[in-house]
Design a protein around this motif. Structure first.
Motif, PDB file in Angstrom:
ATOM      1  N   ILE A 162       0.890  -1.127   0.018  1.00 45.10           N
ATOM      2  CA  ILE A 162      -0.014   0.030   0.046  1.00 45.10           C
ATOM      3  C   ILE A 162       0.796   1.238  -0.142  1.00 45.10           C
ATOM      4  CG2 ILE A 162      -1.659   1.389   1.414  1.00 45.10           C
ATOM      5  CD1 ILE A 162      -2.918  -1.429   2.027  1.00 45.10           C
ATOM      6  N   VAL A 163       1.989   1.165   0.839  1.00 44.94           N
ATOM      7  CA  VAL A 163       2.787   2.428   0.709  1.00 44.94           C
ATOM      8  C   VAL A 163       3.477   2.530  -0.430  1.00 44.94           C
ATOM      9  CG1 VAL A 163       4.819   3.365   1.828  1.00 44.94           C
ATOM     10  CG2 VAL A 163       3.056   2.283   3.338  1.00 44.94           C
ATOM     11  N   LEU A 164       4.035   1.701  -0.942  1.00 45.51           N
ATOM     12  CA  LEU A 164       4.825   1.555  -2.387  1.00 45.51           C
ATOM     13  C   LEU A 164       3.734   2.058  -3.446  1.00 45.51           C
ATOM     14  CD1 LEU A 164       6.916  -1.335  -2.071  1.00 45.51           C
ATOM     15  CD2 LEU A 164       7.583   1.003  -1.797  1.00 45.51           C
ATOM     16  N   ASP A 165       2.723   1.589  -3.309  1.00 47.64           N
ATOM     17  CA  ASP A 165       1.831   1.838  -4.697  1.00 47.64           C
ATOM     18  C   ASP A 165       1.032   3.302  -4.412  1.00 47.64           C
ATOM     19  OD1 ASP A 165      -0.101   0.930  -6.781  1.00 47.64           O
ATOM     20  OD2 ASP A 165      -1.622   1.550  -5.311  1.00 47.64           O
ATOM     21  N   SER A 166       0.908   3.888  -3.163  1.00 44.00           N
ATOM     22  CA  SER A 166       0.675   5.225  -2.861  1.00 44.00           C
ATOM     23  C   SER A 166       1.481   6.092  -3.395  1.00 44.00           C
ATOM     24  CB  SER A 166       0.259   5.336  -1.518  1.00 44.00           C
ATOM     25  OG  SER A 166      -0.961   4.445  -1.150  1.00 44.00           O
ATOM     26  N   LEU A 167       2.891   5.655  -2.952  1.00 42.30           N
ATOM     27  CA  LEU A 167       3.898   6.832  -3.340  1.00 42.30           C
ATOM     28  C   LEU A 167       4.017   6.890  -4.817  1.00 42.30           C
ATOM     29  CD1 LEU A 167       6.855   5.780  -0.797  1.00 42.30           C
ATOM     30  CD2 LEU A 167       5.490   7.987  -0.900  1.00 42.30           C
ATOM     31  N   PHE A 168       4.119   5.741  -5.465  1.00 43.12           N
ATOM     32  CA  PHE A 168       4.083   5.779  -6.946  1.00 43.12           C
ATOM     33  C   PHE A 168       2.738   6.633  -7.780  1.00 43.12           C
ATOM     34  CE2 PHE A 168       2.825   3.471 -10.946  1.00 43.12           C
ATOM     35  CZ  PHE A 168       3.966   3.981 -11.865  1.00 43.12           C
ATOM     36  N   THR A 169       1.614   6.320  -7.131  1.00 39.69           N
ATOM     37  CA  THR A 169       0.566   6.942  -7.655  1.00 39.69           C
ATOM     38  C   THR A 169       0.664   8.448  -7.223  1.00 39.69           C
ATOM     39  OG1 THR A 169      -0.786   4.905  -7.271  1.00 39.69           O
ATOM     40  CG2 THR A 169      -2.014   6.960  -7.589  1.00 39.69           C
ATOM     41  N   GLY A 170       0.923   8.745  -6.288  1.00 39.01           N
ATOM     42  CA  GLY A 170       1.313  10.337  -5.976  1.00 39.01           C
ATOM     43  C   GLY A 170       2.004  11.002  -6.919  1.00 39.01           C
ATOM     44  N   LEU A 171       3.321  10.403  -7.024  1.00 38.16           N
ATOM     45  CA  LEU A 171       4.347  11.221  -7.623  1.00 38.16           C
ATOM     46  C   LEU A 171       3.809  11.283  -9.146  1.00 38.16           C
ATOM     47  CD1 LEU A 171       7.598   9.317  -6.546  1.00 38.16           C
ATOM     48  CD2 LEU A 171       6.625  11.666  -6.161  1.00 38.16           C
ATOM     49  N   ARG A 172       3.349  10.131  -9.718  1.00 38.96           N
ATOM     50  CA  ARG A 172       2.879  10.117 -10.916  1.00 38.96           C
ATOM     51  C   ARG A 172       1.759  11.209 -11.427  1.00 38.96           C
ATOM     52  NH1 ARG A 172       0.008   4.881 -14.392  1.00 38.96           N
ATOM     53  NH2 ARG A 172      -0.156   5.975 -16.435  1.00 38.96           N
ATOM     54  N   LEU A 173       0.655  11.219 -10.397  1.00 40.15           N
ATOM     55  CA  LEU A 173      -0.537  12.172 -10.524  1.00 40.15           C
ATOM     56  C   LEU A 173       0.133  13.629 -10.347  1.00 40.15           C
ATOM     57  CD1 LEU A 173      -3.123  12.525 -10.668  1.00 40.15           C
ATOM     58  CD2 LEU A 173      -3.491  12.360  -8.253  1.00 40.15           C
ATOM     59  N   LYS A 174       1.014  14.017  -9.615  1.00 37.62           N
ATOM     60  CA  LYS A 174       1.660  15.116  -9.316  1.00 37.62           C
ATOM     61  C   LYS A 174       2.233  15.439 -10.468  1.00 37.62           C
ATOM     62  CE  LYS A 174       4.545  18.070  -6.269  1.00 37.62           C
ATOM     63  NZ  LYS A 174       5.540  17.818  -5.063  1.00 37.62           N
ATOM     64  N   ARG A 200       1.518  14.622 -13.804  1.00 34.34           N
ATOM     65  CA  ARG A 200       0.568  14.649 -14.661  1.00 34.34           C
ATOM     66  C   ARG A 200      -0.392  15.930 -14.487  1.00 34.34           C
ATOM     67  NH1 ARG A 200      -2.795   9.314 -16.319  1.00 34.34           N
ATOM     68  NH2 ARG A 200      -3.424  11.005 -17.773  1.00 34.34           N
ATOM     69  N   LEU A 201      -0.642  16.321 -13.128  1.00 31.46           N
ATOM     70  CA  LEU A 201      -1.363  17.612 -12.824  1.00 31.46           C
ATOM     71  C   LEU A 201      -0.427  18.831 -13.156  1.00 31.46           C
ATOM     72  CD1 LEU A 201      -2.931  16.765  -9.438  1.00 31.46           C
ATOM     73  CD2 LEU A 201      -4.042  17.125 -11.437  1.00 31.46           C
ATOM     74  N   ALA A 202       0.825  18.910 -13.047  1.00 27.05           N
ATOM     75  CA  ALA A 202       1.732  20.103 -13.261  1.00 27.05           C
ATOM     76  C   ALA A 202       1.555  20.229 -14.742  1.00 27.05           C
ATOM     77  CB  ALA A 202       3.085  19.839 -12.968  1.00 27.05           C
ATOM     78  N   GLU A 203       1.443  19.100 -15.648  1.00 30.16           N
ATOM     79  CA  GLU A 203       1.580  19.209 -17.111  1.00 30.16           C
ATOM     80  C   GLU A 203       0.255  19.465 -17.518  1.00 30.16           C
ATOM     81  OE1 GLU A 203       2.670  15.241 -18.478  1.00 30.16           O
ATOM     82  OE2 GLU A 203       4.813  15.534 -17.930  1.00 30.16           O
ATOM     83  N   ARG A 204      -0.970  19.147 -16.973  1.00 30.68           N
ATOM     84  CA  ARG A 204      -2.237  19.231 -17.527  1.00 30.68           C
ATOM     85  C   ARG A 204      -2.826  20.736 -17.045  1.00 30.68           C
ATOM     86  NH1 ARG A 204      -6.403  16.048 -19.019  1.00 30.68           N
ATOM     87  NH2 ARG A 204      -4.788  14.545 -19.727  1.00 30.68           N
ATOM     88  N   PHE A 205      -2.323  20.828 -15.782  1.00 29.98           N
ATOM     89  CA  PHE A 205      -2.944  22.488 -15.216  1.00 29.98           C
ATOM     90  C   PHE A 205      -1.970  23.074 -14.722  1.00 29.98           C
ATOM     91  CE2 PHE A 205      -6.151  19.038 -14.681  1.00 29.98           C
ATOM     92  CZ  PHE A 205      -7.151  19.355 -15.465  1.00 29.98           C
ATOM     93  N   PRO A 206      -0.870  23.998 -15.595  1.00 35.30           N
ATOM     94  CA  PRO A 206       0.407  24.520 -14.843  1.00 35.30           C
ATOM     95  C   PRO A 206      -0.156  25.932 -14.323  1.00 35.30           C
ATOM     96  CG  PRO A 206      -0.064  24.734 -17.243  1.00 35.30           C
ATOM     97  CD  PRO A 206      -1.067  23.791 -16.727  1.00 35.30           C
ATOM     98  N   ASP A 207      -1.378  26.407 -14.641  1.00 35.61           N
ATOM     99  CA  ASP A 207      -1.650  27.792 -14.020  1.00 35.61           C
ATOM    100  C   ASP A 207      -2.861  27.766 -12.954  1.00 35.61           C
ATOM    101  OD1 ASP A 207       0.175  28.885 -15.724  1.00 35.61           O
ATOM    102  OD2 ASP A 207      -1.304  29.009 -17.442  1.00 35.61           O
ATOM    103  N   GLN A 208      -3.126  26.462 -12.720  1.00 33.20           N
ATOM    104  CA  GLN A 208      -4.414  26.305 -11.587  1.00 33.20           C
ATOM    105  C   GLN A 208      -3.930  26.004 -10.219  1.00 33.20           C
ATOM    106  OE1 GLN A 208      -8.013  24.312 -12.970  1.00 33.20           O
ATOM    107  NE2 GLN A 208      -7.757  25.252 -15.189  1.00 33.20           N
ATOM    108  N   ASN A 209      -4.758  25.937  -9.327  1.00 36.10           N
ATOM    109  CA  ASN A 209      -4.451  25.633  -8.168  1.00 36.10           C
ATOM    110  C   ASN A 209      -4.608  24.167  -7.788  1.00 36.10           C
ATOM    111  OD1 ASN A 209      -3.928  25.693  -5.421  1.00 36.10           O
ATOM    112  ND2 ASN A 209      -5.752  26.442  -4.441  1.00 36.10           N
ATOM    113  N   ARG A 210      -3.419  23.415  -7.558  1.00 32.81           N
ATOM    114  CA  ARG A 210      -3.205  21.928  -7.474  1.00 32.81           C
ATOM    115  C   ARG A 210      -3.232  21.639  -6.149  1.00 32.81           C
ATOM    116  NH1 ARG A 210       0.109  23.579 -11.441  1.00 32.81           N
ATOM    117  NH2 ARG A 210       2.059  22.980 -10.158  1.00 32.81           N
TER     118      ARG A 210
END
Length: 238
Positions: free
Chosen positions: A184-196, A198-208
């Motif tokens: 659970i810890v490893l999967d959560s770390l991998f998911t969080g980094l990947r999502l972060k 992708r969010l920076a690429e998709r929404f660079p000017d919005q509050n994340r």
């Protein structure tokens, strides 16, 4: 006989020698004058009350005053009293109507939120679920398998194995428990980094801010229990 007749006191002398202090000096000194008994036996308290009453100021008996109004304040007119009562009644009724409307609006708002959580309508979602950033985070979690969403079923299995009084089964249950936590810890770390990323690429000017934590908390829930309901299928790219 003449001397005896002179020594007898007359009626005027008997009247003037009454009780000392019962009447003023000089009254009854005239021969043949008699004092009324009412003057002799009259109470002094009545005289004092009469003098106080004479000194009291006269008031107009025709002037009326409201028994509940303070002294010195004129009695309000009937029209003014009626208008005051009507204003109080209207104020109370308006407050009740306003409270009733607020309850109805609150009930309607909750019903719209419930329907939005079930259907995914962005207009009526709660504040924590609104916005394209939060929607993208939800879709990212719902489009993949997450180890954390199987935590509750695996926890029940591990608990049952640990209750069995067999040494080997209890050891297996303890090892499974450790393995599940690490996964659970490893999967959560991998998911969080990947999502972060992708969010920076998709929404660079919005509050994340808080979007990654929001997604990880959603990954801990079973897919059927998630709200808002998932809008993408597993394996579908958001």
């Amino acid at each position: 006989m003449s001397r005896l007749h002179r020594s007898v006191p007359g009626p005027s002398s008997l009247q003037t020698t009454g009780v000392a202090g019962s009447f003023p000096t000089g009254l009854g000194s005239i021969p043949g004058e008699r004092l009324p008994l009412g003057f002799v036996f009259r109470s002094r308290a009545k005289d004092e009350k009469a003098s106080v009453a004479d000194k009291a100021p006269l008031t107009d008996s025709k002037q009326t005053r409201d028994p509940q109004a303070p002294k010195g304040r004129p009695t309000p007119k009937r029209s003014e009293a009626q208008s005051q009562r009507r204003s109080v009644a209207n104020t109370s009724s308006s407050r009740k109507d306003a409270a009733k409307r607020q309850r109805e609006e609150r009930r309607a708002q909750l019903e719209r939120q419930r329907q939005a959580l079930a259907g995914g309508d962005e207009r009526f979602l709660p504040v924590r679920d609104k916005g394209p950033v939060r929607k993208f985070a939800r879709d990212t979690i719902d489009s993949r398998f997450n180890v954390a969403e199987f935590f509750l079923p695996m926890a029940v299995v591990i608990l049952v194995l640990s209750m069995v009084r067999v040494g080997s089964l209890q050891t297996i249950a303890l090892l499974l428990w450790l393995v599940v936590i690490v996964l659970i810890v490893l999967d959560s770390l991998f998911t969080g980094l990947r999502l972060k990323k992708r969010l920076a690429e998709r929404f660079p000017d919005q509050n994340r801010r808080g979007a990654v934590a929001y997604a990880l908390m959603r990954s801990l829930q079973m897919r059927r229990l998630r709200l808002p309901k998932p809008q993408v299928k597993r394996g579908e790219r958001p």
